[in-house]
Design an enzyme around this catalytic site. Structure first.
Site, PDB file in Angstrom:
ATOM      1  N   THR A 180     -32.556 -10.628  -9.742  1.00  0.00           N
ATOM      2  CA  THR A 180     -31.307  -9.979  -9.598  1.00  0.00           C
ATOM      3  C   THR A 180     -30.617 -10.842  -8.327  1.00  0.00           C
ATOM      4  O   THR A 180     -29.497 -10.978  -8.042  1.00  0.00           O
ATOM      5  CB  THR A 180     -31.393  -8.421  -9.416  1.00  0.00           C
ATOM      6  OG1 THR A 180     -31.855  -7.845 -10.575  1.00  0.00           O
ATOM      7  CG2 THR A 180     -29.901  -7.750  -9.253  1.00  0.00           C
ATOM      8  N   ALA A 181     -31.472 -10.648  -7.311  1.00  0.00           N
ATOM      9  CA  ALA A 181     -31.243 -11.408  -5.805  1.00  0.00           C
ATOM     10  C   ALA A 181     -30.430 -12.884  -6.242  1.00  0.00           C
ATOM     11  O   ALA A 181     -29.505 -13.175  -5.590  1.00  0.00           O
ATOM     12  CB  ALA A 181     -32.291 -11.368  -5.004  1.00  0.00           C
ATOM     13  N   CYS A 200     -41.936  -0.723  -2.361  1.00  0.00           N
ATOM     14  CA  CYS A 200     -41.901  -2.261  -2.335  1.00  0.00           C
ATOM     15  C   CYS A 200     -43.019  -2.639  -1.287  1.00  0.00           C
ATOM     16  O   CYS A 200     -43.428  -3.818  -1.313  1.00  0.00           O
ATOM     17  CB  CYS A 200     -40.478  -2.385  -1.570  1.00  0.00           C
ATOM     18  SG  CYS A 200     -39.856  -1.964  -0.213  1.00  0.00           S
ATOM     19  N   GLU A 217     -33.660  -7.804   0.629  1.00  0.00           N
ATOM     20  CA  GLU A 217     -34.800  -7.331   0.741  1.00  0.00           C
ATOM     21  C   GLU A 217     -35.431  -6.940  -0.802  1.00  0.00           C
ATOM     22  O   GLU A 217     -34.987  -6.086  -1.469  1.00  0.00           O
ATOM     23  CB  GLU A 217     -34.865  -5.646   1.534  1.00  0.00           C
ATOM     24  CG  GLU A 217     -36.231  -5.376   1.810  1.00  0.00           C
ATOM     25  CD  GLU A 217     -36.855  -4.471   0.724  1.00  0.00           C
ATOM     26  OE1 GLU A 217     -37.995  -5.109   0.296  1.00  0.00           O
ATOM     27  OE2 GLU A 217     -36.620  -3.148   0.683  1.00  0.00           O
ATOM     28  N   GLY A 248     -33.878  -4.937  -4.007  1.00  0.00           N
ATOM     29  CA  GLY A 248     -34.337  -4.777  -5.535  1.00  0.00           C
ATOM     30  C   GLY A 248     -35.148  -6.065  -5.846  1.00  0.00           C
ATOM     31  O   GLY A 248     -35.699  -6.708  -5.049  1.00  0.00           O
ATOM     32  N   SER A 249     -35.038  -6.771  -7.047  1.00  0.00           N
ATOM     33  CA  SER A 249     -35.911  -7.663  -7.561  1.00  0.00           C
ATOM     34  C   SER A 249     -35.237  -8.859  -7.452  1.00  0.00           C
ATOM     35  O   SER A 249     -34.186  -9.253  -6.957  1.00  0.00           O
ATOM     36  CB  SER A 249     -35.805  -7.450  -9.145  1.00  0.00           C
ATOM     37  OG  SER A 249     -34.766  -7.945  -9.745  1.00  0.00           O
ATOM     38  N   GLU A 298     -45.354  -8.541  -9.084  1.00  0.00           N
ATOM     39  CA  GLU A 298     -45.161  -7.109  -8.677  1.00  0.00           C
ATOM     40  C   GLU A 298     -45.115  -6.188  -9.842  1.00  0.00           C
ATOM     41  O   GLU A 298     -44.163  -6.398 -10.747  1.00  0.00           O
ATOM     42  CB  GLU A 298     -43.684  -6.967  -7.670  1.00  0.00           C
ATOM     43  CG  GLU A 298     -43.721  -5.607  -7.320  1.00  0.00           C
ATOM     44  CD  GLU A 298     -42.480  -5.403  -6.580  1.00  0.00           C
ATOM     45  OE1 GLU A 298     -42.592  -4.776  -5.227  1.00  0.00           O
ATOM     46  OE2 GLU A 298     -41.287  -6.039  -6.768  1.00  0.00           O
ATOM     47  N   LYS A 347     -23.024   0.691  -4.298  1.00  0.00           N
ATOM     48  CA  LYS A 347     -23.281   0.636  -5.707  1.00  0.00           C
ATOM     49  C   LYS A 347     -24.933   1.159  -5.780  1.00  0.00           C
ATOM     50  O   LYS A 347     -25.588   0.191  -5.568  1.00  0.00           O
ATOM     51  CB  LYS A 347     -23.149  -0.977  -6.496  1.00  0.00           C
ATOM     52  CG  LYS A 347     -23.018  -0.708  -7.911  1.00  0.00           C
ATOM     53  CD  LYS A 347     -24.501  -0.792  -8.433  1.00  0.00           C
ATOM     54  CE  LYS A 347     -24.423  -0.647  -9.632  1.00  0.00           C
ATOM     55  NZ  LYS A 347     -25.777  -0.448 -10.369  1.00  0.00           N
TER      56      LYS A 347
END
Length: 487
Positions: free
Chosen positions: A238-239, A289, A256, A234-235, A384, A181
């Site tokens: 979301t994780a 990142c 990650e 990602g963020s 971040e 995705k």
């Protein structure tokens, strides 16, 4: 050409999903826009739970045969995929630059060659993957790596194809089937990868690509009971949603996530080198990142470091990423640009001073920024930004430097500039980070473990660590002299 094919920088790109070896269109679409000039690239099939379920079903159906495919044959196909990437390297580079705004010269010279290398490395690593047998009271222990099953891979927009293949290559090498995705802001090269993989002979259903918004198809993928591995970059928010969704089936995760990495500059460092490392943090318009966005500089050299940094940063050229002379391109999306600007405006309102930058430019470009007079507990230091925004703080002792470096919720990476090897050993041993660079930056080897500590991630990938994640690692214990005659 059909209604489902775009021409992007002269390259034909199919806008449909790739499921079970076939192109599948959705009833709805979403608009893909280039960050370079805001131009509309086209309408992309917008996946729903239905397409997500179909992709997982295709991966499940293809899994037994792919898992049973001999290692040498899997490796051969992955090398064929790498050949296809190299054959279409220029096409991939120009499409990626158009879609995500990163420098074309970087895509040509570094990023796309790395895409091919991802496939070759894990194909070769698969063929030498082994653990020496060992004995326990005369019994033989044999370790093996069994393919785990269908894997959902959710990838970001800052280095779309490189970071996708960093996951796809080891998952396929391990014998898993994949549902990829890609980020909705940068879907195009994932579609091209599907074409390349099919041309290389990857069987139908082994790699599936589903496009769309994570909020609409994410849960259908991550909560599916037939999915046996999930890897996400990602963020943190979301994780957390993915982890909650995966928990229903206890699906193993590799995450990650964000970073707020420090660059520690000691007075005994080569200041020219330290400044070069510092300016490098503007790479990809700050959308990296691993970037060392927090400069921690020993007080006695802070003024000189800042002077040299401002001079060096002033030599950077910001503009169209397709121009060979450009050093910094645009930021990915108007929403991201607004987020970056919001961070800076709030920091300045709280007392920070912009030594350089601190403002938006025309289009989706943000001026390279360095902020000083920032408090350790301030938002700009703790959160971040993911843009070309750096902060500078000073320290007077080694212990203070380590404390400041570790004093965030993140722990992805750290960079250290010092001329004292004993200090380097002491300090790196105390830093909370998945990767530490001493007097260098962004030196990456695929056989090394990669991942973050704290809120920067869960797990490690790279080399054997990738196979440990994408496989069910099995230990078989055999008794001595336990065989009976059976013939």
């Amino acid at each position: 050409m059909t209604e489902h094919v775009l021409t992007v920088a002269g390259v034909a790109v199919d806008t449909r999903h790739w499921i079970g070896g076939e192109r599948v269109a959705s009833a709805e679409t979403f608009t893909d826009v280039s960050p370079i000039d805001g131009s509309i690239l086209g309408e992309i099939s917008r996946g729903t739970a239905m397409e997500a379920a179909a992709a997982v079903a295709a991966a499940k159906a293809a899994f037994p045969a792919w898992a049973a495919t001999p290692r040498a044959e899997r490796a051969r196909i992955l090398h064929a995929v790498a050949d296809g990437v190299e054959k279409r390297l220029e096409e991939l580079a120009v499409v990626e630059t158009t879609d995500n705004g990163a420098l074309l010269r970087s895509h040509r010279r570094g990023v796309m060659p790395r895409v091919a290398h991802n496939f070759r490395f894990f194909a070769d690593w698969l063929l030498k993957l082994e653990h020496e047998d060992f004995e326990t009271r005369g019994h033989t222990n044999h370790v093996s790596w069994d393919p785990a099953g269908p894997s959902v891979l959710i990838t970001p927009w800052n280095a779309p194809l490189m970071l996708a293949t960093w996951k796809v290559a080891p998952a396929l090498a391990a014998g898993n089937t994949v549902v990829l995705k890609p980020a909705e802001w940068t879907p195009l090269t994932a579609s091209l990868l599907a074409d390349i993989a099919a041309e290389a002979g990857l069987p139908a259903g082994v790699l599936n690509v589903v496009q769309g918004y994570g909020s609409e198809i994410g849960d259908a993928l991550t909560s599916h009971p037939d999915v046996r591995r999930i890897s996400f970059t990602g963020s943190v928010p979301t994780a957390q949603r993915i982890a909650a969704s995966a928990a229903v089936n206890l699906t193993p995760l590799s995450l990650e996530l964000g970073g707020k990495s420090p660059l520690l500059v000691f007075a005994d460092a080569d200041l020219d080198l330290a400044v070069d490392l510092a300016v490098e943090q503007y790479d990809n318009a700050g959308q990296v990142c691993l970037a060392a966005t927090r400069f921690l500089v020993e007080e006695s050299v802070a003024e000189e470091f800042t002077r040299r940094f401002v001079e060096k940063a002033g030599q950077l050229t910001q503009g169209d990423p397709r121009d060979e002379a450009t050093d910094i391109g645009p930021n990915i999306h108007p929403l991201q640009l607004e987020k970056i600007d919001g961070f800076v405006r709030r920091a300045i309102a709280a007392g920070a001073r912009a030594v350089i930058g601190g403002h938006r430019k025309d289009g989706q470009y943000y001026a390279p920024t360095l902020l000083t007079d920032v408090a350790q507990d301030s938002e700009i230091v703790q959160e971040e930004v993911f843009g070309p925004v750096l902060t500078l703080q000073t320290f007077t002792t080694e212990d203070e430097a380590v404390h400041l470096a570790n004093d965030t919720r993140f722990g992805l990476a750290a960079t250290l500039a010092t001329g004292d090897p004993e200090r380097a050993e002491r300090v790196t041993g105390q830093l909370v980070a998945g990767t530490v660079w001493t007097n260098c930056f962004f030196v990456r080897d695929l056989q090394a473990p990669f991942g973050g500590s704290r809120h920067s991630g869960v797990g490690r990938e790279g080399g054997t660590w990738s196979f440990d994640f994408y496989c069910d690692v099995k230990n078989t214990v055999t008794a001595p002299n336990g065989w009976r005659n059976h013939g």
